[in-house]
Design a protein around this motif. Structure first.
Motif, PDB file in Angstrom:
ATOM      1  N   ASP A 176       2.020  -3.688 -15.507  1.00 50.53           N
ATOM      2  CA  ASP A 176       0.637  -4.116 -15.286  1.00 50.53           C
ATOM      3  C   ASP A 176       0.339  -5.503 -15.862  1.00 50.53           C
ATOM      4  O   ASP A 176      -0.824  -5.883 -15.983  1.00 50.53           O
ATOM      5  CB  ASP A 176      -0.338  -3.099 -15.887  1.00 50.53           C
ATOM      6  CG  ASP A 176      -0.156  -2.954 -17.382  1.00 50.53           C
ATOM      7  OD1 ASP A 176       0.924  -3.310 -17.884  1.00 50.53           O
ATOM      8  OD2 ASP A 176      -1.092  -2.489 -18.054  1.00 50.53           O
ATOM      9  N   LYS A 255       5.982  -0.658  -8.032  1.00 50.88           N
ATOM     10  CA  LYS A 255       4.952  -1.089  -8.979  1.00 50.88           C
ATOM     11  C   LYS A 255       3.883  -0.015  -9.146  1.00 50.88           C
ATOM     12  O   LYS A 255       3.418   0.250 -10.257  1.00 50.88           O
ATOM     13  CB  LYS A 255       4.333  -2.394  -8.497  1.00 50.88           C
ATOM     14  CG  LYS A 255       3.342  -2.984  -9.481  1.00 50.88           C
ATOM     15  CD  LYS A 255       2.820  -4.329  -9.024  1.00 50.88           C
ATOM     16  CE  LYS A 255       1.837  -4.906 -10.043  1.00 50.88           C
ATOM     17  NZ  LYS A 255       1.314  -6.224  -9.611  1.00 50.88           N
ATOM     18  N   LEU A 259       2.963   1.902 -12.671  1.00 52.95           N
ATOM     19  CA  LEU A 259       1.590   1.959 -13.200  1.00 52.95           C
ATOM     20  C   LEU A 259       1.175   3.388 -13.492  1.00 52.95           C
ATOM     21  O   LEU A 259       0.513   3.656 -14.504  1.00 52.95           O
ATOM     22  CB  LEU A 259       0.627   1.326 -12.190  1.00 52.95           C
ATOM     23  CG  LEU A 259       0.675  -0.197 -12.057  1.00 52.95           C
ATOM     24  CD1 LEU A 259      -0.173  -0.662 -10.881  1.00 52.95           C
ATOM     25  CD2 LEU A 259       0.198  -0.869 -13.341  1.00 52.95           C
TER      26      LEU A 259
END
Length: 410
Positions: A176, A255, A259
Motif C-alpha cells: 500500500d 496488489k 492489500l
C-alpha cells in the motif's frame, strides 16, 4: 534500549521510480554476493568419507567473507557506473545482509540454531534498504533528508520520544505504499518498578477457543481475523490464478491480494497491542507459558495457531512490560492443563474435555456457559502459581542483567 518507529512516506513520482531502481540493483548485488559465497562453499567442502580418489580440484581461493566482499564495491562502481547513484553505506549494508544470512546457515544464531539455506531473491521479494548511519538533524519537522534521494515528506503520526537518538533509517516498500522505519536508541536502562505488588500477579493461558484466559477467570475472545477474511481472500486468489502470467491485470490482482492480507495483519497487530495494554494496566507481573509456537505451527492446528498470533502477542507483551518497568515472566508449560490448581495432583484429560474436575480434592471449574474454556482457567492458575513460586526479586535481577547486557551489545 532500541525501539522501532514506522512512518508513511509521501514520495514524488521521480522519488518512487528512483527507490524502485535502487531496490532492483540492490537485489542483483545481493544475489551476486550470495552466489559467490555458495560457489566457494560448494568447491571447498569435502567430507572425508565421501571424497573420491580421482576428482577435479578447483582453483583454491580465499573465503569471500564480509571484508573481502566489501572491498569489491569500489571496483563494482567502475565496472558498473550506474551503481554510483546508490549511497555507499546502503551498498555496504547489502554485504552485511549476505553475511548474516550465510552465517545463520553455516554457524547458526547465538543459541546455535541453524536456519535453512538462504535463497536468491526475486525482485519483488527484495523490498528494503537501510542507511546504517543517520545524522541527528536528518529529520526537520515532517521532512527527512535521505542521502542521494532528497527531501521526502513523512507522515509523523506520533513524535519521536525525548532522549531517543536516531541510529538507522530503513525504507521499505509495501503493497500500500512506502514506509520509513527508524531504529531509535535510548542509552538509559529502564528501571523495573520498585514497588511491584506480589498480589498483582496474573497468569494467562492462551488458547484457540478463547484467545487467553486469566487466573482471575477473565477471558478474551479470539477474533480469528484470517478465518473471517477467507471468503474474500479466496475470491481474490482465484482472480490472480485466472490472470495471464506477466500481464498487467495479474499485477493488479496481486496488489489487491496483498492489500487484503495486510489488512488482516494490521487488525491482528492492533488487537495484540490493545490486549497487552489492558493486561499491563491492570497487573504488575504477567506470567505466560514458554510455548514452542514453531512446533505447533507444523501440527493440524497450524492455521488456527498462526491466525491467533501467539508468538507476536507474547513478543509485544514482553517488550511493553520492559518499557513500563513491569515483568512478563515465562514459565514451563509442562502439565499446566493436567495438574489440579488446588491440590497439585495430575488429572489426565484429552483436548476435547473442556472442564476440570479433580477426583482427589473435589475441585471443579465447570461453568454453565459452554464452551467457556474452564480447563484454561485451571491452567492459568497453575501458571500464576509457578510464577509466584519464583522469587520476584530474582526475576527482577535476571531481567535487569539481561537489559544491561543488551545495552552493552549496542
Amino acid at each position: 534500549m532500541r525501539i522501532a518507529y514506522q512512518y508513511r512516506l509521501k514520495l514524488t513520482k521521480e522519488q518512487r521510480a528512483k527507490i524502485d531502481h535502487w531496490l532492483s540493483m540492490l537485489c542483483s548485488q545481493y544475489n551476486y554476493l550470495l552466489a559467490d559465497r555458495f560457489n566457494w562453499y560448494e568447491n571447498n567442502r569435502c567430507p572425508v568419507n565421501a571424497c573420491p580418489l580421482v576428482c577435479h580440484l578447483p582453483q583454491l581461493r580465499n573465503n569471500p567473507d564480509y571484508y573481502s566482499q566489501k572491498k569489491t564495491l569500489p571496483n563494482l562502481k567502475k565496472t558498473h557506473p550506474w551503481y554510483k547513484d546508490i549511497h555507499s553505506q546502503v551498498l555496504q549494508d547489502v554485504v552485511k545482509r549476505v553475511k548474516l544470512a550465510f552465517d545463520r546457515f553455516i554457524k547458526g544464531d547465538s543459541n546455535g540454531k541453524r536456519s535453512g539455506k538462504p535463497r536468491l531473491k526475486k525482485q519483488h521479494r527484495y523490498r528494503t534498504f537501510t542507511y546504517p548511519q543517520m545524522k541527528e538533524w536528518c529529520l526537520e519537522g515532517n521532512v527527512i533528508n535521505l542521502p542521494k534521494i532528497g527531501k521526502v515528506k513523512v507522515v509523523l503520526h506520533r513524535p519521536i520520544p525525548d532522549g531517543f537518538k536516531i541510529k538507522t533509517a530503513s525504507v521499505t516498500k509495501k503493497c500500500d505504499g512506502y514506509y520509513l522505519i527508524f531504529s531509535l536508541e535510548d542509552k538509559t536502562i529502564p528501571e523495573i518498578k520498585p514497588d511491584i505488588n506480589p498480589d498483582l500477579i496474573v497468569g494467562i493461558d492462551v488458547g484457540l477457543k478463547e484467545f487467553l484466559t486469566t487466573s482471575d477467570g477473565e477471558s478474551v475472545e479470539i477474533p480469528q481475523y484470517y478465518r473471517k477474511a477467507q471468503k474474500r481472500l479466496r475470491v481474490i486468489q482465484k482472480r490472480v490464478s485466472r490472470r495471464k502470467k506477466g500481464g498487467s491485470n495479474r499485477l493488479k490482482a496481486i496488489k489487491q491480494l496483498g492489500l487484503q492480507h495486510k489488512k488482516v495483519a494490521d487488525k491482528r497487530k492492533d488487537f495484540h497491542f490493545k490486549t497487552a495494554n489492558y493486561l499491563l494496566s491492570k497487573y504488575d507481573v504477567v506470567a505466560h507459558e514458554k510455548l514452542n509456537v514453531k512446533g505447533l505451527s507444523r501440527s493440524r492446528l497450524a492455521k488456527s495457531v498462526l491466525d491467533a498470533g501467539w508468538s507476536s502477542f507474547l513478543t509485544i507483551l514482553t517488550s511493553k512490560a520492559e518499557n513500563a518497568g513491569l515483568l512478563a515472566v515465562p514459565v514451563s508449560p509442562k502439565n499446566t492443563s493436567q495438574n489440579c490448581s488446588n491440590c497439585g495432583k495430575k488429572v489426565p484429560k484429552k483436548l476435547h474435555v473442556r472442564w476440570h474436575d479433580c477426583p482427589h480434592c473435589g475441585c471443579s471449574l465447570v461453568r454453565v456457559a459452554w464452551p467457556t474454556a474452564n480447563r484454561d482457567h485451571n491452567a492459568a492458575i497453575n501458571i500464576k502459581n509457578r510464577a509466584a513460586g519464583q522469587s520476584v526479586l530474582k526475576a527482577q535481577r535476571l531481567l535487569r542483567d539481561a537489559r544491561i547486557g543488551a545495552c552493552c551489545l549496542h
